[in-house]
Design an enzyme around this catalytic site. Sequence first.
Site, PDB file in Angstrom:
ATOM      1  N   ASN A 129       0.834  -1.215   0.000  1.00 13.68           N
ATOM      2  CA  ASN A 129       0.000   0.000   0.000  1.00 13.68           C
ATOM      3  C   ASN A 129       0.862   1.257   0.000  1.00 13.68           C
ATOM      4  O   ASN A 129       0.556   2.228  -0.699  1.00 13.68           O
ATOM      5  CB  ASN A 129      -0.927   0.013   1.213  1.00 13.68           C
ATOM      6  N   HIS A 142      -8.110  -0.517   7.078  1.00 15.40           N
ATOM      7  CA  HIS A 142      -8.333  -1.777   7.786  1.00 15.40           C
ATOM      8  C   HIS A 142      -8.871  -2.801   6.783  1.00 15.40           C
ATOM      9  O   HIS A 142      -9.788  -2.487   6.022  1.00 15.40           O
ATOM     10  CB  HIS A 142      -9.332  -1.572   8.933  1.00 15.40           C
TER      11      HIS A 142
HETATM   12  C1  GAR Z   1      -3.005  -4.352   4.630  1.00 17.79           C
HETATM   13  O1  GAR Z   1      -3.898  -5.356   4.250  1.00 17.79           O
HETATM   14  C2  GAR Z   1      -3.640  -3.455   5.679  1.00 17.79           C
HETATM   15  O2  GAR Z   1      -5.014  -3.289   5.511  1.00 17.79           O
HETATM   16  C3  GAR Z   1      -3.357  -4.213   6.935  1.00 17.79           C
HETATM   17  O3  GAR Z   1      -2.024  -4.667   6.778  1.00 17.79           O
HETATM   18  C4  GAR Z   1      -1.809  -4.949   5.382  1.00 17.79           C
HETATM   19  C5  GAR Z   1      -0.491  -4.319   4.963  1.00 17.79           C
HETATM   20  O4  GAR Z   1      -0.143  -4.731   3.674  1.00 17.79           O
HETATM   21  N1  GAR Z   1      -3.509  -3.376   8.096  1.00 17.79           N
HETATM   22  C6  GAR Z   1      -4.039  -3.804   9.241  1.00 17.79           C
HETATM   23  O5  GAR Z   1      -4.364  -4.958   9.428  1.00 17.79           O
HETATM   24  C7  GAR Z   1      -4.196  -2.738  10.314  1.00 17.79           C
HETATM   25  N2  GAR Z   1      -5.069  -3.169  11.364  1.00 17.79           N
HETATM   26  P1  GAR Z   1       1.030  -3.984   2.882  1.00 17.79           P
HETATM   27  O6  GAR Z   1       2.241  -3.904   3.826  1.00 17.79           O
HETATM   28  O7  GAR Z   1       1.279  -4.851   1.702  1.00 17.79           O
HETATM   29  O8  GAR Z   1       0.519  -2.617   2.514  1.00 17.79           O
END
Ligand code: GAR
Length: 188
Positions: free
Chosen positions: A14, A104
């Site tokens: 992200n 989230h």
């Molecule tokens: C994402 O899916 C985000 O929504 C989640 O961590 C992942 C990070 O992915 N966040 C949470 O669970 C917060 N409570 P990334 O490092 O590939 O962006």
Amino acid sequence: MKKVWIFASGGGSNAEKLFAHFKNHTSINITGLLCNNSDAGVISKAQKEAIPVFQLSNAALNEHGKLLALLHENDVDYIILAGFLRKIPDEVVKAFPNRIINIHPALLPKYGGKGMYGMHVHKAVKAAGEKISGITIHLVNEHYDEGRVLFQESVSLSESDSAEDIARKVLALEHAHFPSVCEKFILE
Ligand code: GAR
């Protein structure tokens, strides 16, 4: 120019989308990445874009005044949490009212709260036999996952989807919407 810091703890897919979206933006500039995990893949993604990386251990994050001082020294206007898996210190939440955005990987208020992050969320969704999941982009207040919702989008699940399949579907939604929702909110 609004100065935005991204906070992330993991792979940073992200964060990478956010870096790309705001590159050469006329009024929003990503001026820093804060990371609490020295092994996180997101660090090299920021370095590749010449975005300054600030590393704070979990112990340092909890030191009174430390993170807040760093944010003030760097004139940060907004914070975007892109897979940041620690609670933001209360003093920072208080100092940035309506200035911290989180994503989230579920349809809050379901599957939120302490301990509900990453694969834990998708495994719980799978175990409950949900027919849909999705994403919630929301402001951060002093209660975990309870700030004002800015945006939600859902995706249908099939019975054969594993928790990993659910994670993939949800991540695709995150990538499609997170940068533009952040942009719209910050420019409001
Ligand atoms: C994402 O899916 C985000 O929504 C989640 O961590 C992942 C990070 O992915 N966040 C949470 O669970 C917060 N409570 P990334 O490092 O590939 O962006």
